[in-house]
Design an enzyme around this catalytic site. Structure first.
Site, PDB file in Angstrom:
ATOM      1  N   HIS A  19       0.819  -1.218   0.000  1.00  0.00           N
ATOM      2  CA  HIS A  19       0.000   0.000   0.000  1.00  0.00           C
ATOM      3  C   HIS A  19       0.857   1.274   0.000  1.00  0.00           C
ATOM      4  O   HIS A  19       0.342   2.357  -0.236  1.00  0.00           O
ATOM      5  CB  HIS A  19      -0.915  -0.014   1.232  1.00  0.00           C
ATOM      6  CG  HIS A  19      -2.357   0.285   0.931  1.00  0.00           C
ATOM      7  ND1 HIS A  19      -2.889   0.314  -0.346  1.00  0.00           N
ATOM      8  CD2 HIS A  19      -3.393   0.574   1.763  1.00  0.00           C
ATOM      9  CE1 HIS A  19      -4.184   0.602  -0.266  1.00  0.00           C
ATOM     10  NE2 HIS A  19      -4.516   0.769   0.988  1.00  0.00           N
ATOM     11  N   ASN A  66      -6.999   5.970   3.807  1.00  0.00           N
ATOM     12  CA  ASN A  66      -8.435   6.174   3.571  1.00  0.00           C
ATOM     13  C   ASN A  66      -8.881   7.621   3.648  1.00  0.00           C
ATOM     14  O   ASN A  66      -9.994   7.963   3.253  1.00  0.00           O
ATOM     15  CB  ASN A  66      -9.261   5.325   4.542  1.00  0.00           C
ATOM     16  CG  ASN A  66      -9.045   3.843   4.307  1.00  0.00           C
ATOM     17  OD1 ASN A  66      -8.348   3.433   3.389  1.00  0.00           O
ATOM     18  ND2 ASN A  66      -9.645   3.026   5.148  1.00  0.00           N
ATOM     19  N   ASP A  92      -0.600   2.449  -5.375  1.00  0.00           N
ATOM     20  CA  ASP A  92      -0.528   1.012  -5.643  1.00  0.00           C
ATOM     21  C   ASP A  92      -1.800   0.528  -6.337  1.00  0.00           C
ATOM     22  O   ASP A  92      -2.874   1.094  -6.154  1.00  0.00           O
ATOM     23  CB  ASP A  92      -0.352   0.257  -4.323  1.00  0.00           C
ATOM     24  CG  ASP A  92      -1.523   0.499  -3.368  1.00  0.00           C
ATOM     25  OD1 ASP A  92      -2.315  -0.432  -3.150  1.00  0.00           O
ATOM     26  OD2 ASP A  92      -1.657   1.620  -2.839  1.00  0.00           O
ATOM     27  N   ASN A 113      -9.256   2.880  -1.765  1.00  0.00           N
ATOM     28  CA  ASN A 113      -9.830   3.829  -0.807  1.00  0.00           C
ATOM     29  C   ASN A 113      -9.141   5.197  -0.802  1.00  0.00           C
ATOM     30  O   ASN A 113      -9.781   6.211  -0.541  1.00  0.00           O
ATOM     31  CB  ASN A 113      -9.838   3.232   0.604  1.00  0.00           C
ATOM     32  CG  ASN A 113     -10.868   2.129   0.736  1.00  0.00           C
ATOM     33  OD1 ASN A 113     -11.875   2.116   0.024  1.00  0.00           O
ATOM     34  ND2 ASN A 113     -10.632   1.202   1.638  1.00  0.00           N
TER      35      ASN A 113
END
Length: 194
Positions: A19, A66, A92, A113
């Site tokens: 991530h 997020n 990513d 997200n």
């Protein structure tokens, strides 16, 4: 001026995870161009410098993935940029092979997200982005566990090559525009023969 924001999660526990590919590309750009990304602004670490003859701000939002849009929106407002032409997001992508790139001018969040948050905050999905492939999630894995996991040694080598290509893609976007960069870097890279 161009704001180049790489997405990721702050704190050491997330360093080197799938991530955090966006953070890793920002680090590669910062190293190559000697830009210190250590100034806090709008809930991000930023650094100012020049790449391919253009002023850039490298940014690593510190809001956690997020909520990336909150930081990006703050930076966009503060620097009064046009999101369509003066913002580049790097992140990513689990739908691309490890180290592969995909450059786009706009598009949906595709389940990401961080991008979902940016689209919600900016009120548009029209902003350039570079997706860095981290490989498809194995069937038995939870998506969150997968993207917060670390690369194998072999994957890490492919990712390092991917980060280098992403740096060259950023340079080409700045010098020649996004269309030539898309033509050059959206092609599938063949793995090296063992």
């Amino acid at each position: 001026m161009l704001i180049i924001a790489g997405l990721g999660n702050p704190t050491l526990q997330y360093e080197g995870t799938r991530h955090n590919a966006g953070f890793d590309v920002i680090d590669a750009l910062a190293d190559k161009y000697n830009i210190s990304v250590d100034y806090r602004k709008n809930r991000a670490f930023i650094g100012k410098g020049m790449i391919a003859g253009r002023k850039v701000i490298l940014a690593k939002p510190q809001t956690y993935m997020n909520l990336s849009g909150e930081s990006v929106r703050g930076l966009a407002d503060y620097y009064k940029i046009d999101e369509e032409t003066e913002l580049l997001i790097i992140y990513d992508d689990v739908s691309l092979d490890v180290g592969q790139l995909r450059i786009r001018k706009k598009g949906s969040a595709g389940g990401h997200n961080g991008i979902k948050s940016i689209i919600a905050e900016l009120g548009t999905d029209v902003f350039p982005r570079i997706k860095v492939g981290v490989g498809e999630k194995p069937k038995q894995y939870d998506l969150a566990d997968y993207v917060l996991g670390h690369f194998s040694k072999a994957e890490r080598e492919l990712m390092e090559e991917g980060y280098e290509r992403a740096v060259r893609a950023v340079e080409m976007i700045l010098s020649d525009g996004i269309d030539p960069a898309m033509n050059e870097y959206n092609r599938k890279v063949k793995p090296k023969e063992a």
